[in-house]
Design a protein around this motif. Structure first.
Motif, short mmCIF file in Angstrom:
data_model
loop_
_atom_site.label_atom_id
_atom_site.label_comp_id
_atom_site.label_asym_id
_atom_site.label_seq_id
_atom_site.Cartn_x
_atom_site.Cartn_y
_atom_site.Cartn_z
N MET A 69 10.49 -0.53 41.21
CA MET A 69 10.56 -2.01 41.35
C MET A 69 9.31 -2.49 41.62
O MET A 69 8.61 -3.21 41.21
N ARG A 70 8.54 -1.51 42.60
CA ARG A 70 7.09 -1.67 42.79
C ARG A 70 6.25 -1.45 41.71
O ARG A 70 5.25 -2.23 41.42
N GLY A 88 8.54 -4.56 31.61
CA GLY A 88 9.97 -5.16 31.79
C GLY A 88 11.09 -4.25 30.78
O GLY A 88 11.74 -3.69 31.48
N PRO A 89 10.42 -3.84 29.69
CA PRO A 89 11.71 -2.76 28.90
C PRO A 89 11.70 -1.64 29.50
O PRO A 89 12.88 -1.07 29.61
N TYR A 94 22.25 -7.32 38.54
CA TYR A 94 22.66 -8.74 38.06
C TYR A 94 21.51 -9.27 37.09
O TYR A 94 22.00 -9.90 36.23
N SER A 95 20.42 -9.23 37.47
CA SER A 95 19.31 -9.75 36.75
C SER A 95 19.09 -9.20 35.39
O SER A 95 18.89 -9.80 34.29
N ARG A 112 10.55 -10.27 36.52
CA ARG A 112 9.36 -9.79 37.77
C ARG A 112 9.54 -10.61 39.13
O ARG A 112 9.38 -10.17 40.15
N ARG A 113 9.90 -11.68 38.84
CA ARG A 113 10.20 -12.65 40.11
C ARG A 113 11.23 -12.46 40.81
O ARG A 113 11.17 -12.20 42.12
N ASP A 114 12.42 -12.17 40.03
CA ASP A 114 13.68 -11.74 40.73
C ASP A 114 13.54 -10.37 41.58
O ASP A 114 13.94 -10.20 42.69
N VAL A 115 12.84 -9.52 40.77
CA VAL A 115 12.62 -8.06 41.36
C VAL A 115 11.68 -8.12 42.71
O VAL A 115 11.85 -7.51 43.81
N ALA A 116 10.57 -9.20 42.66
CA ALA A 116 9.65 -9.60 43.79
C ALA A 116 10.62 -10.18 44.96
O ALA A 116 10.26 -9.61 46.09
N ASP A 117 11.63 -10.79 44.60
CA ASP A 117 12.44 -11.48 45.59
C ASP A 117 13.18 -10.54 46.39
O ASP A 117 13.34 -10.24 47.64
#
Length: 275
Positions: free
Chosen positions: A189-190, A199-200, A233-234, A256-261
Motif C-alpha cells: 500500500m505504501r 495499480g495493476p 472492496y476497492s 490510490r486515493r482509497d488506499v491513501a485513506d
C-alpha cells in the motif's frame, strides 16, 4: 469413490475405532488440518455451506453422507450434490436420530460431529473454501463459543485447548512483522502511494498476499481487519487490465486515493465512511 460403498467402509477409511480422524487419512494423499466448529443438534445451514464450499474448492464432485448409527453400517453411503440445500436434504433423510459423517467424494475433506461441536478436517484447498477467513480465525471463534457454553458443556474448554490458534493477533499496524503476509500488504500500500508499484501490479500482488495471509492463519485486530477489508472492496471495483475497464470501474488515481485513506486510518487518522 466406487459405487455401493457401505457406511462401515467409509467410516473405517476416515475414522479410528474411537471415533476420531485417522492419522493416515490426515496425512495422505495431502496433509490435512483440523478445526473445531460450533455445532448443536443436526447440521446447520452455515456448516453445510462450509462443507460444500470446501469440497468444491478441493475439486470434489459431491459430498458423501454416511450414517454413524450402529444398525446402519451395512447400508450404502448416500451421495449429495454440491449444493447447500441438496446436502441438507440428503442429511435430513439419512440422519434420523443419529449423527452422520460427511466426506468430500475425493476424500480431501470431512466433517465429524461431536457433542456440542464438530471437527472439520481437510487439505489446504478444502479448508480455504470452507473457511475463507482462515483456520486460525475459526479456532479463535471456537474459543469464544466454548467460553459461552462451558457451563452447560463442561468438556468444551478442553476441546478448545486442543486446537489453539497458531498465531497471535496483531492489533495495530505497528505490530505487524514486516515478513508476514499482512505486513507485506501494508508495505505494498505504501509502495503504491510512493509510485514504486503501479495499480495493476499492486492489485495482483496485494490480493495474492491477502490469500497467503488467510492460508497462513494470520490474524489482526478489528480496526486493522476493517481497514484491509476496505482495500479489498476497492479492488473489487478495480479492473487490473486497463483495456477491460468500464466507466464505473475505479481508475488508478481513485484506487490510490482509497488506499491513501486506509493508510491514514491505519496510522491514527480519521476514519472515512465505509463503502
Amino acid at each position: 469413490m466406487r459405487d455401493n460403498v457401505k457406511n462401515r467402509d467409509l467410516i473405517r477409511l476416515i475414522l479410528t475405532s474411537a471415533g476420531d480422524f485417522q492419522e493416515d487419512w490426515k496425512r495422505s494423499p495431502d496433509a490435512k488440518s483440523v478445526v473445531p466448529l460450533p455445532a448443536q443438534a443436526g447440521l446447520s445451514h452455515v456448516t453445510a455451506r462450509q462443507v460444500v464450499a470446501g469440497a468444491r474448492e478441493a475439486g470434489a464432485a459431491a459430498v458423501l453422507v454416511a450414517s454413524l448409527a450402529p444398525d446402519r453400517q451395512d447400508m450404502t453411503v448416500v451421495e449429495a450434490a454440491l449444493g447447500t440445500d441438496a446436502l441438507l436434504e440428503v442429511v435430513s433423510r439419512t440422519q434420523g436420530n443419529h449423527d452422520v459423517l460427511l466426506v468430500a467424494d475425493n476424500l480431501r475433506g470431512a466433517l465429524l460431529p461431536k457433542s456440542a461441536y464438530a471437527l472439520l478436517g481437510g487439505t489446504k484447498e478444502f479448508m480455504h473454501g470452507a473457511l475463507p477467513d482462515g483456520p486460525d480465525k475459526a479456532r479463535a471463534e471456537f474459543h469464544r463459543y466454548a467460553r459461552k457454553i462451558q457451563g452447560a458443556e463442561p468438556h468444551i474448554m478442553s476441546v478448545a485447548s486442543d486446537f489453539p490458534p497458531r498465531s497471535r493477533t496483531w492489533k495495530r499496524v505497528a505490530d505487524l512483522p514486516a515478513e508476514s503476509h499482512t505486513g507485506r500488504q501494508v508495505a505494498l500500500m505504501r509502495d503504491l502511494l510512493s509510485g514504486a508499484v503501479d495499480g495493476p501490479a499492486f492489485a495482483r500482488r496485494w490480493l495474492e498476499e491477502r490469500r497467503c495471509a488467510m492460508d497462513a492463519g494470520e490474524r489482526v485486530g478489528e480496526d486493522v481487519a476493517a481497514a484491509l477489508d476496505d482495500v479489498f472492496y476497492s479492488l473489487e471495483d478495480y479492473t487490473i487490465d486497463p483495456s477491460l475497464r468500464d466507466e464505473d470501474d475505479l481508475t488508478d488515481e481513485e484506487l490510490r486515493r482509497d488506499v491513501a485513506d486506509v493508510v491514514q486510518r491505519l496510522h491514527g487518522g480519521p476514519e472515512r465512511p465505509r463503502r
